[in-house]
Design a protein around this motif. Sequence first.
Motif, short mmCIF file in Angstrom:
data_model
loop_
_atom_site.label_atom_id
_atom_site.label_comp_id
_atom_site.label_asym_id
_atom_site.label_seq_id
_atom_site.Cartn_x
_atom_site.Cartn_y
_atom_site.Cartn_z
N PRO A 77 0.79 -1.05 0.03
CA PRO A 77 0.17 0.13 -0.04
C PRO A 77 0.75 1.25 0.02
O PRO A 77 1.73 1.34 0.66
N SER A 78 0.68 2.31 -0.88
CA SER A 78 0.90 3.53 -0.94
C SER A 78 2.43 3.31 -1.46
O SER A 78 3.44 4.35 -1.19
N GLN A 79 3.11 2.43 -2.05
CA GLN A 79 4.52 2.28 -2.55
C GLN A 79 4.39 1.89 -3.90
O GLN A 79 3.45 1.41 -4.33
N ALA B 134 3.74 -16.65 5.61
CA ALA B 134 3.28 -15.18 5.26
C ALA B 134 3.37 -14.53 6.56
O ALA B 134 3.08 -14.93 7.62
N THR B 135 3.69 -13.24 6.31
CA THR B 135 3.61 -12.36 7.56
C THR B 135 2.33 -11.07 7.13
O THR B 135 2.29 -11.17 5.76
N LEU B 136 2.21 -10.30 8.20
CA LEU B 136 1.21 -9.29 7.73
C LEU B 136 1.81 -8.33 6.69
O LEU B 136 1.33 -7.82 5.93
N ARG B 137 3.15 -8.32 6.72
CA ARG B 137 3.80 -7.37 5.94
C ARG B 137 3.88 -7.83 4.25
O ARG B 137 3.87 -7.06 3.36
N LEU C 84 -3.50 -9.80 -2.08
CA LEU C 84 -3.31 -10.85 -1.27
C LEU C 84 -3.61 -10.05 0.09
O LEU C 84 -2.97 -9.11 0.41
N THR C 85 -4.48 -10.86 0.97
CA THR C 85 -4.73 -10.23 2.28
C THR C 85 -4.42 -11.24 3.26
O THR C 85 -4.42 -12.43 3.12
N ILE C 86 -3.45 -11.05 4.26
CA ILE C 86 -3.25 -11.95 5.34
C ILE C 86 -3.95 -11.58 6.74
O ILE C 86 -3.79 -10.60 7.00
N ASN C 87 -4.48 -12.70 7.21
CA ASN C 87 -5.35 -12.70 8.49
C ASN C 87 -4.40 -12.79 9.53
O ASN C 87 -3.55 -13.87 9.65
#
Lengths: 116, 110
Positions: B40-42, B78-81, B106-109
């Motif tokens: 996001p924003s990158q 996977a990490t939240l990042r 991709l969404t990471i919960n």
Amino acid sequence: DTGVSQNPRHKITKRGQNVTFRCDPISEHNRLYWYRQTLGQGPEFLTYFQNEAQLEKSRLLSDRFSAERPKGSFSTLEIQRTEQGDSAMYLCASSPEGGAPNEKLFFGSGTQLSVL
Amino acid sequence: DAKTTQPNSMESNEEEPVHLPCNHSTISGTDYIHWYRQLPSQGPEYVIHGLTSNVNNRMASLAIAEDRKSSTLILHRATLRDAAVYYCILRGQGAQKLVFGQGTRLTINP
């Protein structure tokens, strides 16, 4: 390696005004690209330079848009008589050589343009 | 440039492996398969690329089908990042630029 730098990060302007963005590529990278990205879409190619020569321009690049790369270093993208449809993120990328198929591109963080 | 097809979105849990598919049935013999991701924003950032053999680096692994008509980007844990839009792109000889599609969000919960 300080990365690709873009300035400003954000620009708000009124319709009809001219704006100019700057991109500083990674030092000694020969190739420089400009892309535009609207919300929810992937980046769209605008133009690229090999050193100081502008070698390709997308049909998206209307005559209100002009890009330069004097001396093959930094680049500027100017939009004249801005329209609300120009609101987007403008991304710059650079790569070391001349576009080999296995070459990586390095992107800046972009300039977010909002035209009111 | 040959076209790629990716799911619009995927969801996974933190610390689990993620397999992001990409179909490229019209790939030519000299096309490299590239993956970029955009936080996001990158701006987009390079993840990995390959031609025929599977590839590993510190960020991910790329598994390429034997017929090269599909590939899978693997995030091992996977990490939240890692929440980002992932783009699968083909680039061949003479292709002067990367052509992005819409990618997979991709969404990471947690």
